[in-house]
Design a protein around this motif. Structure first.
Motif, PDB file in Angstrom:
ATOM      1  N   GLY A 196       0.794  -1.225   0.000  1.00  0.00           N
ATOM      2  CA  GLY A 196       0.000   0.000   0.000  1.00  0.00           C
ATOM      3  C   GLY A 196       0.821   1.267   0.000  1.00  0.00           C
ATOM      4  O   GLY A 196       0.434   2.267  -0.585  1.00  0.00           O
ATOM      5  N   SER A 197       1.978   1.235   0.658  1.00  0.00           N
ATOM      6  CA  SER A 197       2.815   2.430   0.682  1.00  0.00           C
ATOM      7  C   SER A 197       3.753   2.408  -0.509  1.00  0.00           C
ATOM      8  O   SER A 197       3.765   1.475  -1.296  1.00  0.00           O
ATOM      9  CB  SER A 197       3.626   2.497   1.982  1.00  0.00           C
ATOM     10  OG  SER A 197       4.661   1.541   1.954  1.00  0.00           O
ATOM     11  N   GLY A 198       4.576   3.437  -0.628  1.00  0.00           N
ATOM     12  CA  GLY A 198       5.492   3.510  -1.752  1.00  0.00           C
ATOM     13  C   GLY A 198       6.861   2.925  -1.468  1.00  0.00           C
ATOM     14  O   GLY A 198       7.785   3.141  -2.223  1.00  0.00           O
ATOM     15  N   SER A 199       7.013   2.180  -0.361  1.00  0.00           N
ATOM     16  CA  SER A 199       8.350   1.712   0.033  1.00  0.00           C
ATOM     17  C   SER A 199       8.537   0.219  -0.179  1.00  0.00           C
ATOM     18  O   SER A 199       9.382  -0.395   0.445  1.00  0.00           O
ATOM     19  CB  SER A 199       8.600   2.052   1.503  1.00  0.00           C
ATOM     20  OG  SER A 199       7.644   1.408   2.328  1.00  0.00           O
ATOM     21  N   SER A 200       7.761  -0.377  -1.056  1.00  0.00           N
ATOM     22  CA  SER A 200       7.813  -1.825  -1.212  1.00  0.00           C
ATOM     23  C   SER A 200       9.204  -2.334  -1.572  1.00  0.00           C
ATOM     24  O   SER A 200       9.676  -3.325  -1.026  1.00  0.00           O
ATOM     25  CB  SER A 200       6.818  -2.278  -2.280  1.00  0.00           C
ATOM     26  OG  SER A 200       6.911  -3.657  -2.502  1.00  0.00           O
ATOM     27  N   ARG A 201       9.888  -1.663  -2.494  1.00  0.00           N
ATOM     28  CA  ARG A 201      11.163  -2.207  -2.951  1.00  0.00           C
ATOM     29  C   ARG A 201      12.264  -2.062  -1.915  1.00  0.00           C
ATOM     30  O   ARG A 201      13.309  -2.697  -2.025  1.00  0.00           O
ATOM     31  CB  ARG A 201      11.582  -1.547  -4.270  1.00  0.00           C
ATOM     32  CG  ARG A 201      11.934  -0.090  -4.185  1.00  0.00           C
ATOM     33  CD  ARG A 201      12.047   0.525  -5.573  1.00  0.00           C
ATOM     34  NE  ARG A 201      12.198   1.969  -5.494  1.00  0.00           N
ATOM     35  CZ  ARG A 201      13.320   2.614  -5.763  1.00  0.00           C
ATOM     36  NH1 ARG A 201      14.384   1.934  -6.138  1.00  0.00           N
ATOM     37  NH2 ARG A 201      13.376   3.922  -5.684  1.00  0.00           N
ATOM     38  N   HIS A 202      12.066  -1.246  -0.882  1.00  0.00           N
ATOM     39  CA  HIS A 202      13.067  -1.097   0.170  1.00  0.00           C
ATOM     40  C   HIS A 202      12.658  -1.781   1.475  1.00  0.00           C
ATOM     41  O   HIS A 202      13.465  -1.862   2.393  1.00  0.00           O
ATOM     42  CB  HIS A 202      13.308   0.386   0.466  1.00  0.00           C
ATOM     43  CG  HIS A 202      13.933   1.135  -0.678  1.00  0.00           C
ATOM     44  ND1 HIS A 202      15.116   0.739  -1.262  1.00  0.00           N
ATOM     45  CD2 HIS A 202      13.526   2.246  -1.347  1.00  0.00           C
ATOM     46  CE1 HIS A 202      15.422   1.579  -2.238  1.00  0.00           C
ATOM     47  NE2 HIS A 202      14.475   2.491  -2.312  1.00  0.00           N
ATOM     48  N   ASP A 221       7.474  -0.069  -6.244  1.00  0.00           N
ATOM     49  CA  ASP A 221       6.762   0.993  -5.539  1.00  0.00           C
ATOM     50  C   ASP A 221       5.527   1.355  -6.353  1.00  0.00           C
ATOM     51  O   ASP A 221       5.640   1.975  -7.418  1.00  0.00           O
ATOM     52  CB  ASP A 221       7.657   2.229  -5.381  1.00  0.00           C
ATOM     53  CG  ASP A 221       8.877   1.939  -4.514  1.00  0.00           C
ATOM     54  OD1 ASP A 221       8.866   0.927  -3.821  1.00  0.00           O
ATOM     55  OD2 ASP A 221       9.825   2.733  -4.548  1.00  0.00           O
ATOM     56  N   LEU A 222       4.349   0.964  -5.880  1.00  0.00           N
ATOM     57  CA  LEU A 222       3.124   1.202  -6.637  1.00  0.00           C
ATOM     58  C   LEU A 222       2.740   2.682  -6.668  1.00  0.00           C
ATOM     59  O   LEU A 222       1.960   3.103  -7.517  1.00  0.00           O
ATOM     60  CB  LEU A 222       1.970   0.380  -6.048  1.00  0.00           C
ATOM     61  CG  LEU A 222       2.117  -1.147  -6.174  1.00  0.00           C
ATOM     62  CD1 LEU A 222       0.925  -1.843  -5.549  1.00  0.00           C
ATOM     63  CD2 LEU A 222       2.293  -1.569  -7.624  1.00  0.00           C
ATOM     64  N   LEU A 223       3.297   3.469  -5.746  1.00  0.00           N
ATOM     65  CA  LEU A 223       3.051   4.910  -5.719  1.00  0.00           C
ATOM     66  C   LEU A 223       4.363   5.656  -5.937  1.00  0.00           C
ATOM     67  O   LEU A 223       5.418   5.206  -5.493  1.00  0.00           O
ATOM     68  CB  LEU A 223       2.443   5.334  -4.381  1.00  0.00           C
ATOM     69  CG  LEU A 223       1.078   4.756  -4.026  1.00  0.00           C
ATOM     70  CD1 LEU A 223       0.688   5.178  -2.605  1.00  0.00           C
ATOM     71  CD2 LEU A 223       0.006   5.208  -5.011  1.00  0.00           C
ATOM     72  N   THR A 224       4.288   6.793  -6.601  1.00  0.00           N
ATOM     73  CA  THR A 224       5.456   7.658  -6.725  1.00  0.00           C
ATOM     74  C   THR A 224       5.654   8.374  -5.383  1.00  0.00           C
ATOM     75  O   THR A 224       4.725   8.455  -4.570  1.00  0.00           O
ATOM     76  CB  THR A 224       5.254   8.702  -7.830  1.00  0.00           C
ATOM     77  OG1 THR A 224       4.199   9.604  -7.431  1.00  0.00           O
ATOM     78  CG2 THR A 224       4.892   8.038  -9.148  1.00  0.00           C
ATOM     79  N   PRO A 225       6.856   8.901  -5.116  1.00  0.00           N
ATOM     80  CA  PRO A 225       7.070   9.636  -3.865  1.00  0.00           C
ATOM     81  C   PRO A 225       6.089  10.772  -3.674  1.00  0.00           C
ATOM     82  O   PRO A 225       5.626  11.029  -2.548  1.00  0.00           O
ATOM     83  CB  PRO A 225       8.509  10.152  -4.010  1.00  0.00           C
ATOM     84  CG  PRO A 225       9.175   9.164  -4.924  1.00  0.00           C
ATOM     85  CD  PRO A 225       8.111   8.760  -5.907  1.00  0.00           C
ATOM     86  N   GLU A 226       5.731  11.468  -4.755  1.00  0.00           N
ATOM     87  CA  GLU A 226       4.771  12.572  -4.649  1.00  0.00           C
ATOM     88  C   GLU A 226       3.388  12.055  -4.268  1.00  0.00           C
ATOM     89  O   GLU A 226       2.696  12.643  -3.435  1.00  0.00           O
ATOM     90  CB  GLU A 226       4.701  13.341  -5.969  1.00  0.00           C
ATOM     91  CG  GLU A 226       5.974  14.082  -6.351  1.00  0.00           C
ATOM     92  CD  GLU A 226       7.077  13.148  -6.850  1.00  0.00           C
ATOM     93  OE1 GLU A 226       6.757  11.994  -7.260  1.00  0.00           O
ATOM     94  OE2 GLU A 226       8.256  13.556  -6.806  1.00  0.00           O
ATOM     95  N   GLU A 227       2.988  10.938  -4.875  1.00  0.00           N
ATOM     96  CA  GLU A 227       1.667  10.379  -4.583  1.00  0.00           C
ATOM     97  C   GLU A 227       1.567   9.879  -3.155  1.00  0.00           C
ATOM     98  O   GLU A 227       0.514   9.972  -2.523  1.00  0.00           O
ATOM     99  CB  GLU A 227       1.368   9.231  -5.554  1.00  0.00           C
ATOM    100  CG  GLU A 227       1.116   9.684  -6.981  1.00  0.00           C
ATOM    101  CD  GLU A 227       1.041   8.517  -7.945  1.00  0.00           C
ATOM    102  OE1 GLU A 227       0.403   8.682  -9.010  1.00  0.00           O
ATOM    103  OE2 GLU A 227       1.627   7.447  -7.665  1.00  0.00           O
TER     104      GLU A 227
END
Length: 452
Positions: free
Chosen positions: A263-269, A291-297
């Motif tokens: 759900g968050s944008g930190s999946s790959r880390h 990361d399904l979301l961009t940092p801005e999103e």
């Protein structure tokens, strides 16, 4: 006040401050547990080996909370002789305390290293990393231990420390700190996500670093010229108007690839996702940590719960895999955590979905709502036995998954983040077995024959 998103963000920013060490003979030493995710990022950025530095306090016999010294690996012992004399602690009492603490230290080292040898520090630059320091007592001892183990230079590197502490750490030759506020409350106050790090995550990070070191070791660490090679690369995935980032790893001969939906944008880390991914790699499966979301999103919290948006990104990643010659023939699995599980099942309900298996870990499948009945891919729901609310939601969701093979696996004693010893490892093993069963060609063929 400087605030880090999580330990990965802290490690990324700390690595920038340490860039001058690139190319030197550096070893990065993380203090378990929380310092290791930070140290892992630093080690990758500096292309340096990663290890842990484990220390144990030696408490005064009649006042154990008062440290009279500390011990480390290799028989290293550091004593505060002034305190020992003032407290009138005898040599026999010191030996007795050390014997007890040495047993605890050795057990912890065995649990974290699992037979891996300690990285030799002789003549090298030791970068001691923690996720932050308050009094600095443990970090100071770790620096002393690193020097006793042969380090020619010791650098203490932390994301945050009180200004007065950072300025008085004589045990280190250099102190590197991203933020050193005058008014300091606690290390955790400088993080959005300061959730505990498990032993399983530490082991996974050390395993990953060991794999990276073997690949860099020279010809003996690489396949012969012309032989197939594992895929291991950072990737950009087009999703329409946006491009999202990911990390693709596919072992030679893999017939299945698992896309991680978070759900968050930190999946790959995420250390937890990376731990599970390593377990899948050992079973011959490929993974995409994305990361399904961009940092801005991600700055808009509402996007974390935008299930149709997350599902669309997951489908786009799957389409992208199908377009690559090296993964086009692979069967696709989706691994969803938290709201990512809802997105995976939402997308799996689409007519013509390419997904061959779905696993939810501590997920919210209920967020897929009435679409659950349309899911056809075999689905495994993994939930912690102590995660009462999510367990209830998963039981309700399973009752609605009427169109596919479904199992609910409960990991005893686990809470929502599977932080308890051994619970993340058990969840990863369950996911591995499910994906091997449904994604590997031999297993998929066998299942097809059984059902025909």
């Amino acid at each position: 006040m400087v605030v880090f998103e999580d330990r990965v963000d802290a490690g990324t920013r700390l690595a920038r401050e340490l860039e001058s060490l690139r190319g030197q003979d550096v070893v990065v030493l993380g203090l378990p547990r929380g310092g290791v995710p930070v140290a892992s990022v630093v080690a990758e950025a500096l292309d340096a080996p990663l290890d842990v530095i484990v220390v144990r306090k030696l408490g005064v016999p009649f006042q154990p909370e008062l440290a009279m010294g500390a011990i480390g690996e290799g028989g290293v012992r550091v004593l505060d002789r002034t305190l020992v004399t003032r407290a009138r602690v005898t040599d026999e009492e010191i030996e007795d305390v050390e014997r007890r603490e040495r047993a605890v230290l050795d057990a912890r080292v065995d649990r974290l290293r699992r037979g891996r040898p300690r990285v030799d520090l002789h003549g090298r630059v030791a970068v001691v990393v923690d996720d932050g320091i308050a009094t600095g007592a443990t970090a100071r001892v770790a620096c002393q231990v690193a020097r006793r183990l042969g380090a020619a230079r010791v650098v203490l590197a932390v994301p945050v420390a009180p200004a007065h502490t950072a300025a008085h750490l004589p045990e280190a030759d250099d102190v590197v700190c991203v933020s050193a506020p005058e008014h300091f409350r606690a290390v955790g106050a400088h993080y959005v996500d300061f959730s505990p790090t498990s032993d399983d995550e530490v082991v996974a990070l050390l395993d990953r670093a060991g794999h990276r070191a073997r690949l860099a070791a020279g010809p003996q660490g690489h396949p012969a010229a012309g032989a197939p090679r594992d895929i291991d690369e950072q990737v950009l995935v087009p999703t329409g108007r946006e491009t999202i980032e990911g990390h693709l790893r596919v072992p030679v001969g893999a017939t299945g690839v698992v896309v991680f939906a978070h759900g968050s944008g930190s999946s790959r880390h995420s250390p937890r996702n990376r731990f599970v991914a390593d377990v899948l790699h050992d079973a011959g499966l490929g993974t995409v940590l994305i990361d399904l979301l961009t940092p801005e999103e991600e700055r808009d919290r509402g996007n974390v719960f935008d299930i149709p948006l997350l599902a669309h990104r997951l489908e786009a990643a799957t389409t992208w895999l199908a377009s690559r010659p090296d993964t086009a023939s692979c069967r696709i699995g989706w691994f969803g955590a938290s709201t990512g599980a809802g997105a995976a099942l939402w997308a799996a309900a689409e007519p013509g979905s390419r997904v061959a298996a779905v696993v939810s870990r501590g997920g919210r499948p209920d967020l897929a709502g009435p679409r659950l009945a349309a899911v056809r891919a075999p689905t495994l729901l993994i939930v912690g036995g102590a995660d009462d609310v999510v367990l209830r939601l998963n039981r309700q969701a399973r009752a609605q998954l009427v169109g596919c093979v479904t199992e609910l696996a409960v990991v005893p004693g686990a809470t929502h983040l599977f932080e308890e010893p051994g619970t993340l490892s058990e969840a990863a093993s369950l996911a591995r077995d499910w994906f091997v069963r449904h994604l590997t060609l031999s297993s998929a063929t066998a299942i097809g024959k059984e059902s025909s």
